[in-house]
Scaffold this active site. Structure first.
Site, PDB file in Angstrom:
ATOM      1  N   ALA A 162       0.833  -1.205   0.000  1.00  0.00           N
ATOM      2  CA  ALA A 162       0.000   0.000   0.000  1.00  0.00           C
ATOM      3  C   ALA A 162       0.873   1.264   0.000  1.00  0.00           C
ATOM      4  O   ALA A 162       1.862   1.321  -0.728  1.00  0.00           O
ATOM      5  CB  ALA A 162      -0.981  -0.054   1.159  1.00  0.00           C
ATOM      6  N   CYS A 163       0.517   2.240   0.846  1.00  0.00           N
ATOM      7  CA  CYS A 163       1.220   3.535   0.802  1.00  0.00           C
ATOM      8  C   CYS A 163       2.698   3.412   1.146  1.00  0.00           C
ATOM      9  O   CYS A 163       3.478   4.326   0.876  1.00  0.00           O
ATOM     10  CB  CYS A 163       0.550   4.540   1.734  1.00  0.00           C
ATOM     11  SG  CYS A 163      -1.098   5.001   1.191  1.00  0.00           S
ATOM     12  N   SER A 164       3.105   2.298   1.747  1.00  0.00           N
ATOM     13  CA  SER A 164       4.521   2.131   2.105  1.00  0.00           C
ATOM     14  C   SER A 164       5.320   1.392   1.043  1.00  0.00           C
ATOM     15  O   SER A 164       6.502   1.094   1.253  1.00  0.00           O
ATOM     16  CB  SER A 164       4.634   1.371   3.439  1.00  0.00           C
ATOM     17  OG  SER A 164       4.402   2.246   4.508  1.00  0.00           O
TER      18      SER A 164
END
Ligand code: COA
Length: 371
Positions: free
Chosen positions: A155-157
Protein backbone atom coordinates in the site's frame (compact mmCIF):
# COMPACT_ATOMS: atom_id res chain seq x y z
CA UNK A 1 28.54 -5.76 2.59
CA UNK A 2 28.07 -3.18 -0.18
CA UNK A 3 26.61 0.22 0.67
CA UNK A 4 23.78 1.61 -1.45
CA UNK A 5 22.85 5.08 -2.63
CA UNK A 6 19.82 6.68 -4.16
CA UNK A 7 21.44 7.74 -7.43
CA UNK A 8 18.43 9.36 -9.15
CA UNK A 9 14.68 9.84 -9.00
CA UNK A 10 11.97 10.56 -11.57
CA UNK A 11 8.40 11.81 -11.70
CA UNK A 12 5.47 11.50 -14.08
CA UNK A 13 2.50 13.75 -13.30
CA UNK A 14 -0.65 13.10 -15.37
CA UNK A 15 -1.75 16.04 -17.55
CA UNK A 16 -5.16 16.64 -15.94
CA UNK A 17 -5.68 18.42 -12.64
CA UNK A 18 -8.98 18.49 -10.71
CA UNK A 19 -9.63 21.27 -8.20
CA UNK A 20 -11.64 20.81 -5.01
CA UNK A 21 -14.32 23.13 -6.44
CA UNK A 22 -14.72 20.91 -9.53
CA UNK A 23 -14.87 17.77 -7.41
CA UNK A 24 -17.38 19.26 -4.97
CA UNK A 25 -19.62 20.59 -7.77
CA UNK A 26 -19.80 17.08 -9.26
CA UNK A 27 -20.34 15.42 -5.90
CA UNK A 28 -23.10 17.84 -4.96
CA UNK A 29 -24.83 17.40 -8.33
CA UNK A 30 -24.72 13.63 -7.70
CA UNK A 31 -26.21 14.16 -4.21
CA UNK A 32 -29.01 16.35 -5.55
CA UNK A 33 -29.92 13.75 -8.17
CA UNK A 34 -29.77 10.92 -5.64
CA UNK A 35 -31.97 12.75 -3.13
CA UNK A 36 -34.48 13.79 -5.82
CA UNK A 37 -34.65 10.24 -7.18
CA UNK A 38 -35.21 8.83 -3.70
CA UNK A 39 -37.42 11.63 -2.32
CA UNK A 40 -40.27 9.31 -1.31
CA UNK A 41 -38.03 6.76 0.39
CA UNK A 42 -36.19 9.57 2.19
CA UNK A 43 -39.51 11.11 3.34
CA UNK A 44 -40.64 7.66 4.57
CA UNK A 45 -37.40 7.25 6.51
CA UNK A 46 -36.30 4.23 4.46
CA UNK A 47 -33.22 5.96 3.03
CA UNK A 48 -31.07 8.66 4.61
CA UNK A 49 -30.63 11.74 2.42
CA UNK A 50 -27.06 12.30 1.27
CA UNK A 51 -25.27 15.41 2.55
CA UNK A 52 -23.29 17.76 0.31
CA UNK A 53 -19.50 18.06 0.36
CA UNK A 54 -17.62 21.35 0.76
CA UNK A 55 -14.35 22.87 -0.45
CA UNK A 56 -13.76 24.42 2.99
CA UNK A 57 -14.01 21.04 4.75
CA UNK A 58 -11.68 19.34 2.29
CA UNK A 59 -8.97 21.98 2.58
CA UNK A 60 -9.18 22.15 6.36
CA UNK A 61 -9.39 18.40 7.01
CA UNK A 62 -6.81 17.29 4.42
CA UNK A 63 -4.75 20.23 3.10
CA UNK A 64 -5.58 19.12 -0.45
CA UNK A 65 -6.45 21.78 -3.05
CA UNK A 66 -6.17 19.80 -6.29
CA UNK A 67 -4.99 16.45 -7.63
CA UNK A 68 -3.64 15.07 -10.91
CA UNK A 69 -5.69 12.34 -12.60
CA UNK A 70 -5.36 10.08 -15.64
CA UNK A 71 -8.91 10.89 -16.76
CA UNK A 72 -10.94 13.91 -15.72
CA UNK A 73 -14.17 13.71 -17.74
CA UNK A 74 -15.50 10.54 -16.05
CA UNK A 75 -14.64 11.70 -12.55
CA UNK A 76 -16.44 15.01 -13.12
CA UNK A 77 -19.56 13.50 -14.73
CA UNK A 78 -22.21 13.05 -11.99
CA UNK A 79 -23.65 10.14 -14.00
CA UNK A 80 -20.29 8.30 -14.06
CA UNK A 81 -18.17 9.36 -11.02
CA UNK A 82 -15.05 7.36 -11.86
CA UNK A 83 -12.16 7.71 -14.32
CA UNK A 84 -12.88 6.36 -17.80
CA UNK A 85 -9.83 4.47 -19.01
CA UNK A 86 -10.57 2.25 -22.03
CA UNK A 87 -9.19 -1.29 -21.90
CA UNK A 88 -6.12 -1.70 -24.10
CA UNK A 89 -5.31 -4.72 -26.27
CA UNK A 90 -2.65 -7.03 -24.85
CA UNK A 91 -0.14 -6.06 -27.54
CA UNK A 92 -0.20 -2.44 -26.34
CA UNK A 93 1.62 -1.27 -23.21
CA UNK A 94 -0.76 -1.17 -20.25
CA UNK A 95 -1.57 2.22 -18.75
CA UNK A 96 0.07 1.56 -15.37
CA UNK A 97 3.28 0.38 -17.07
CA UNK A 98 3.20 3.42 -19.36
CA UNK A 99 3.13 5.79 -16.37
CA UNK A 100 5.90 3.83 -14.67
CA UNK A 101 8.05 3.97 -17.82
CA UNK A 102 7.60 7.76 -18.06
CA UNK A 103 8.79 8.21 -14.46
CA UNK A 104 11.62 5.71 -15.00
CA UNK A 105 12.82 7.55 -18.13
CA UNK A 106 12.95 10.77 -16.11
CA UNK A 107 15.09 9.02 -13.46
CA UNK A 108 17.34 7.32 -16.04
CA UNK A 109 17.94 10.67 -17.77
CA UNK A 110 18.94 12.26 -14.46
CA UNK A 111 21.15 9.24 -13.69
CA UNK A 112 22.92 9.48 -17.06
CA UNK A 113 23.98 5.84 -17.32
CA UNK A 114 22.93 3.06 -19.73
CA UNK A 115 20.07 0.77 -18.61
CA UNK A 116 22.42 -2.19 -19.11
CA UNK A 117 23.77 -1.30 -15.63
CA UNK A 118 20.38 -2.01 -14.02
CA UNK A 119 20.02 -5.59 -12.79
CA UNK A 120 16.48 -5.57 -11.39
CA UNK A 121 13.16 -3.72 -11.63
CA UNK A 122 10.69 -3.57 -8.75
CA UNK A 123 7.17 -2.25 -9.29
CA UNK A 124 6.18 -1.20 -5.78
CA UNK A 125 2.66 0.22 -5.68
CA UNK A 126 -0.75 0.00 -4.03
CA UNK A 127 -2.85 -1.40 -6.83
CA UNK A 128 -1.55 -3.47 -9.69
CA UNK A 129 -3.66 -3.29 -12.80
CA UNK A 130 -3.86 -7.08 -13.21
CA UNK A 131 -2.92 -10.30 -11.47
CA UNK A 132 -0.13 -11.28 -13.90
CA UNK A 133 2.22 -11.04 -15.70
CA UNK A 134 3.93 -8.72 -13.23
CA UNK A 135 3.76 -5.01 -14.11
CA UNK A 136 7.48 -4.79 -13.36
CA UNK A 137 8.30 -7.28 -16.13
CA UNK A 138 6.34 -5.20 -18.64
CA UNK A 139 8.25 -2.10 -17.50
CA UNK A 140 11.53 -4.03 -17.72
CA UNK A 141 10.76 -5.04 -21.31
CA UNK A 142 9.64 -1.54 -22.35
CA UNK A 143 12.96 -0.14 -21.09
CA UNK A 144 15.06 -3.02 -22.49
CA UNK A 145 16.49 -3.85 -19.06
CA UNK A 146 18.14 -7.24 -18.47
CA UNK A 147 17.99 -9.24 -15.24
CA UNK A 148 14.75 -9.79 -13.34
CA UNK A 149 11.66 -7.88 -12.24
CA UNK A 150 8.78 -8.34 -9.80
CA UNK A 151 5.84 -6.55 -8.19
CA UNK A 152 5.32 -5.82 -4.53
CA UNK A 153 2.42 -4.16 -2.76
CA UNK A 154 2.58 -2.73 0.74
CA UNK A 155 0.00 0.00 0.00
CA UNK A 156 1.22 3.53 0.80
CA UNK A 157 4.52 2.13 2.11
CA UNK A 158 5.39 0.28 -1.09
CA UNK A 159 8.16 2.71 -2.16
CA UNK A 160 10.16 2.53 1.07
CA UNK A 161 9.72 -1.25 1.18
CA UNK A 162 11.01 -1.28 -2.41
CA UNK A 163 14.02 0.89 -1.49
CA UNK A 164 14.79 -1.41 1.45
CA UNK A 165 14.56 -4.48 -0.81
CA UNK A 166 16.84 -2.85 -3.40
CA UNK A 167 19.30 -1.82 -0.68
CA UNK A 168 19.45 -5.42 0.54
CA UNK A 169 19.97 -6.75 -3.00
CA UNK A 170 22.91 -4.38 -3.36
CA UNK A 171 24.28 -5.19 0.10
CA UNK A 172 24.35 -8.90 -0.78
CA UNK A 173 25.96 -8.24 -4.15
CA UNK A 174 23.02 -9.65 -6.19
CA UNK A 175 22.92 -6.63 -8.50
CA UNK A 176 24.69 -3.27 -8.91
CA UNK A 177 21.63 -1.11 -9.58
CA UNK A 178 17.86 -1.47 -9.09
CA UNK A 179 15.05 0.53 -10.67
CA UNK A 180 11.99 0.96 -8.43
CA UNK A 181 8.80 2.34 -9.98
CA UNK A 182 5.68 3.48 -8.14
CA UNK A 183 2.81 3.97 -10.58
CA UNK A 184 -0.39 4.90 -8.74
CA UNK A 185 -3.80 5.29 -10.41
CA UNK A 186 -5.47 5.95 -7.07
CA UNK A 187 -8.53 7.45 -8.78
CA UNK A 188 -9.33 3.92 -9.99
CA UNK A 189 -9.88 2.65 -6.45
CA UNK A 190 -11.50 5.76 -5.01
CA UNK A 191 -15.26 5.90 -4.43
CA UNK A 192 -16.13 9.35 -5.79
CA UNK A 193 -19.67 9.01 -4.37
CA UNK A 194 -18.37 8.72 -0.80
CA UNK A 195 -18.44 12.09 1.00
CA UNK A 196 -15.83 11.06 3.57
CA UNK A 197 -13.15 10.14 1.04
CA UNK A 198 -13.97 11.41 -2.48
CA UNK A 199 -11.26 14.07 -2.27
CA UNK A 200 -8.36 12.07 -0.84
CA UNK A 201 -6.35 10.62 -3.75
CA UNK A 202 -4.57 11.61 -6.95
CA UNK A 203 -2.69 9.77 -9.73
CA UNK A 204 1.07 9.91 -10.36
CA UNK A 205 4.16 7.73 -10.94
CA UNK A 206 7.60 8.02 -9.38
CA UNK A 207 10.86 6.15 -9.94
CA UNK A 208 13.99 5.64 -7.83
CA UNK A 209 17.35 4.21 -8.89
CA UNK A 210 19.25 2.56 -6.05
CA UNK A 211 22.87 1.80 -6.90
CA UNK A 212 25.98 0.36 -5.24
CA UNK A 213 27.91 3.25 -3.66
CA UNK A 214 31.14 1.92 -5.20
CA UNK A 215 29.71 2.48 -8.69
CA UNK A 216 29.01 6.16 -8.38
CA UNK A 217 29.88 9.52 -6.88
CA UNK A 218 27.24 11.94 -5.67
CA UNK A 219 23.68 10.91 -4.91
CA UNK A 220 22.36 10.04 -1.47
CA UNK A 221 23.99 7.53 0.85
CA UNK A 222 21.37 5.25 2.40
CA UNK A 223 22.34 5.38 6.07
CA UNK A 224 19.65 2.98 7.20
CA UNK A 225 16.28 1.50 6.28
CA UNK A 226 13.68 0.08 8.65
CA UNK A 227 10.23 -1.41 8.05
CA UNK A 228 7.31 -2.05 10.37
CA UNK A 229 3.89 -3.64 9.89
CA UNK A 230 0.95 -4.10 12.27
CA UNK A 231 -2.31 -5.58 10.95
CA UNK A 232 -5.32 -3.27 10.84
CA UNK A 233 -8.67 -3.20 9.01
CA UNK A 234 -8.92 0.59 9.31
CA UNK A 235 -7.70 1.13 5.74
CA UNK A 236 -8.89 -1.61 3.44
CA UNK A 237 -9.81 -2.48 -0.15
CA UNK A 238 -11.46 -5.87 -0.68
CA UNK A 239 -11.19 -5.91 -4.47
CA UNK A 240 -9.75 -9.16 -5.74
CA UNK A 241 -10.13 -12.17 -7.98
CA UNK A 242 -12.25 -14.01 -5.40
CA UNK A 243 -14.96 -11.30 -5.52
CA UNK A 244 -16.82 -13.18 -8.28
CA UNK A 245 -16.92 -16.33 -6.15
CA UNK A 246 -18.97 -14.68 -3.38
CA UNK A 247 -22.37 -16.09 -4.35
CA UNK A 248 -24.15 -14.27 -1.54
CA UNK A 249 -23.57 -11.03 -3.50
CA UNK A 250 -21.10 -9.05 -1.45
CA UNK A 251 -21.33 -5.26 -1.33
CA UNK A 252 -19.38 -3.42 -4.00
CA UNK A 253 -18.56 -0.48 -1.71
CA UNK A 254 -15.69 -2.20 0.04
CA UNK A 255 -14.15 -3.24 -3.29
CA UNK A 256 -12.84 0.32 -3.35
CA UNK A 257 -10.83 2.26 -0.75
CA UNK A 258 -12.52 2.44 2.66
CA UNK A 259 -11.08 3.78 5.89
CA UNK A 260 -11.82 4.79 9.47
CA UNK A 261 -10.00 8.10 9.09
CA UNK A 262 -10.10 9.17 12.75
CA UNK A 263 -8.78 5.80 13.96
CA UNK A 264 -6.03 5.83 11.33
CA UNK A 265 -4.98 9.27 12.46
CA UNK A 266 -4.89 8.27 16.13
CA UNK A 267 -3.07 4.98 15.65
CA UNK A 268 -0.63 5.74 12.84
CA UNK A 269 0.81 9.04 14.16
CA UNK A 270 2.38 7.46 17.29
CA UNK A 271 3.46 4.32 15.40
CA UNK A 272 5.33 6.35 12.79
CA UNK A 273 6.78 8.95 15.17
CA UNK A 274 8.18 6.22 17.42
CA UNK A 275 9.61 4.30 14.45
CA UNK A 276 11.43 7.42 13.19
CA UNK A 277 12.79 8.47 16.58
CA UNK A 278 13.94 4.93 17.47
CA UNK A 279 15.56 4.32 14.08
CA UNK A 280 17.33 7.71 14.24
CA UNK A 281 18.61 6.92 17.71
CA UNK A 282 19.90 3.48 16.59
CA UNK A 283 21.77 5.18 13.74
CA UNK A 284 23.22 7.79 16.12
CA UNK A 285 21.25 10.60 14.45
CA UNK A 286 19.58 13.34 16.48
CA UNK A 287 16.15 13.65 14.78
CA UNK A 288 16.13 17.38 15.61
CA UNK A 289 19.16 17.79 13.36
CA UNK A 290 17.44 16.46 10.23
CA UNK A 291 17.46 19.07 7.49
CA UNK A 292 14.26 17.81 5.91
CA UNK A 293 11.41 15.34 6.31
CA UNK A 294 9.96 13.80 3.15
CA UNK A 295 6.96 12.10 4.70
CA UNK A 296 4.18 10.14 3.05
CA UNK A 297 1.63 12.70 1.90
CA UNK A 298 -1.50 11.52 3.71
CA UNK A 299 -3.08 14.50 5.33
CA UNK A 300 -1.68 17.88 6.34
CA UNK A 301 -2.72 17.56 9.99
CA UNK A 302 -1.24 14.08 10.29
CA UNK A 303 2.01 15.15 8.60
CA UNK A 304 2.32 18.26 10.77
CA UNK A 305 1.78 16.25 13.94
CA UNK A 306 4.44 13.67 12.97
CA UNK A 307 6.79 16.54 11.99
CA UNK A 308 6.38 18.19 15.40
CA UNK A 309 6.89 14.92 17.28
CA UNK A 310 10.05 14.03 15.32
CA UNK A 311 11.71 17.45 15.28
CA UNK A 312 10.57 18.37 18.80
CA UNK A 313 9.36 21.77 17.59
CA UNK A 314 7.11 23.35 14.96
CA UNK A 315 8.93 22.61 11.69
CA UNK A 316 10.31 25.73 9.97
CA UNK A 317 8.93 26.41 6.47
CA UNK A 318 10.25 23.79 4.05
CA UNK A 319 11.56 21.48 6.79
CA UNK A 320 8.55 19.16 6.64
CA UNK A 321 7.73 19.04 2.95
CA UNK A 322 4.06 19.19 1.92
CA UNK A 323 3.17 18.51 -1.71
CA UNK A 324 -0.30 17.11 -1.14
CA UNK A 325 -1.88 20.50 -1.78
CA UNK A 326 -1.41 19.96 -5.54
CA UNK A 327 -0.95 16.14 -5.70
CA UNK A 328 -3.29 14.93 -2.90
CA UNK A 329 -2.51 11.53 -1.37
CA UNK A 330 -0.70 9.56 -4.10
CA UNK A 331 -0.15 6.47 -1.95
CA UNK A 332 3.36 5.02 -2.27
CA UNK A 333 4.56 7.86 -4.52
CA UNK A 334 3.90 10.73 -2.08
CA UNK A 335 7.14 10.72 -0.10
CA UNK A 336 9.13 10.18 -3.32
CA UNK A 337 7.51 13.21 -5.00
CA UNK A 338 8.37 15.23 -1.88
CA UNK A 339 12.00 14.04 -2.03
CA UNK A 340 12.29 14.46 -5.80
CA UNK A 341 11.03 18.04 -5.85
CA UNK A 342 12.82 19.44 -2.78
CA UNK A 343 16.33 18.05 -2.43
CA UNK A 344 18.62 20.16 -4.60
CA UNK A 345 19.66 22.61 -1.87
CA UNK A 346 21.38 19.94 0.29
CA UNK A 347 25.08 20.39 1.05
CA UNK A 348 27.33 17.33 1.25
CA UNK A 349 26.89 15.64 4.64
CA UNK A 350 23.40 16.97 5.39
CA UNK A 351 20.82 14.37 6.39
CA UNK A 352 17.14 13.96 5.54
CA UNK A 353 14.46 11.30 5.95
CA UNK A 354 12.04 9.61 3.56
CA UNK A 355 9.23 7.99 5.55
CA UNK A 356 6.09 6.19 4.42
CA UNK A 357 3.01 5.02 6.30
CA UNK A 358 -0.36 3.63 5.39
CA UNK A 359 -2.57 0.57 5.02
CA UNK A 360 -1.44 -2.61 6.66
CA UNK A 361 -0.63 -0.74 8.83
CA UNK A 362 2.79 -0.35 7.26
CA UNK A 363 5.61 2.16 7.74
CA UNK A 364 9.15 2.51 6.44
CA UNK A 365 12.08 4.84 7.12
CA UNK A 366 15.02 5.64 4.83
CA UNK A 367 17.68 7.98 6.27
CA UNK A 368 19.75 9.68 3.57
CA UNK A 369 23.01 11.66 3.64
CA UNK A 370 23.96 13.87 0.71
CA UNK A 371 27.25 12.75 -0.86
N1 COA B 1 -17.65 17.83 3.22
C1 COA B 1 -18.15 18.45 4.30
N2 COA B 1 -18.23 17.91 5.50
C2 COA B 1 -17.77 16.64 5.65
C3 COA B 1 -17.24 15.92 4.56
C4 COA B 1 -17.18 16.56 3.31
N3 COA B 1 -16.67 15.96 2.23
N4 COA B 1 -16.85 14.70 5.00
C5 COA B 1 -17.14 14.66 6.31
N5 COA B 1 -17.71 15.82 6.70
C6 COA B 1 -18.18 16.19 8.04
C7 COA B 1 -18.62 14.99 8.85
O1 COA B 1 -19.96 14.67 8.57
C8 COA B 1 -18.43 15.49 10.25
O2 COA B 1 -19.52 16.33 10.60
P1 COA B 1 -20.12 16.35 12.11
O3 COA B 1 -18.98 16.87 12.94
O4 COA B 1 -21.26 17.28 11.98
O5 COA B 1 -20.46 14.94 12.41
C9 COA B 1 -17.20 16.40 10.16
O6 COA B 1 -17.11 16.77 8.78
C10 COA B 1 -15.93 15.73 10.59
O7 COA B 1 -15.82 14.46 9.92
P2 COA B 1 -14.63 13.48 10.18
O8 COA B 1 -14.77 12.27 9.29
O9 COA B 1 -14.52 13.23 11.64
O10 COA B 1 -13.43 14.38 9.63
P3 COA B 1 -11.92 14.42 10.03
O11 COA B 1 -11.60 15.74 10.57
O12 COA B 1 -11.50 13.21 10.80
O13 COA B 1 -11.22 14.32 8.60
C11 COA B 1 -10.08 12.70 7.25
C12 COA B 1 -11.42 13.19 7.78
C13 COA B 1 -10.30 11.43 6.46
C14 COA B 1 -9.53 13.78 6.33
C15 COA B 1 -9.11 12.47 8.43
O14 COA B 1 -9.69 11.66 9.41
C16 COA B 1 -7.82 11.86 7.98
O15 COA B 1 -7.13 12.35 7.13
N6 COA B 1 -7.42 10.78 8.61
C17 COA B 1 -6.13 10.16 8.28
C18 COA B 1 -6.36 9.03 7.36
C19 COA B 1 -5.48 9.00 6.17
O16 COA B 1 -4.80 9.92 5.83
N7 COA B 1 -5.52 7.87 5.50
C20 COA B 1 -4.83 7.68 4.29
C21 COA B 1 -3.94 6.54 4.33
S1 COA B 1 -2.40 6.85 5.07
Amino acid sequence: MHHAVIAATGLYAPPFSVSNAELVDTFNAYVERFNARNADAIAAGDIVALLPSSVEFIEKASGIKSRHVMNKSGILDPAIMHPVLPERPNDQISILAEMAVAAAEDAILAWGKPVSEIGAVICAASNMQRAYPAMAIEVQQALAINGFAFDMNVACSSATFGIKTATDFIASGSVKAVLIVNPEICSGHLNFTDRDSHFIFGDVATAVIVEAASQTTGGWEILGTRLKTVFSNNIRNNFGFLNRTALEGASTKDKLFVQEGRKVFKEVVPMVSELIVQHASDLGIDPRSLKRLWLHQANINMNEMIGRKVLGRDPAPGENVIILDTFANTSSAGSIIAFHTTNDDFAVGEIGLICSFGAGYSAGTVFLRKR
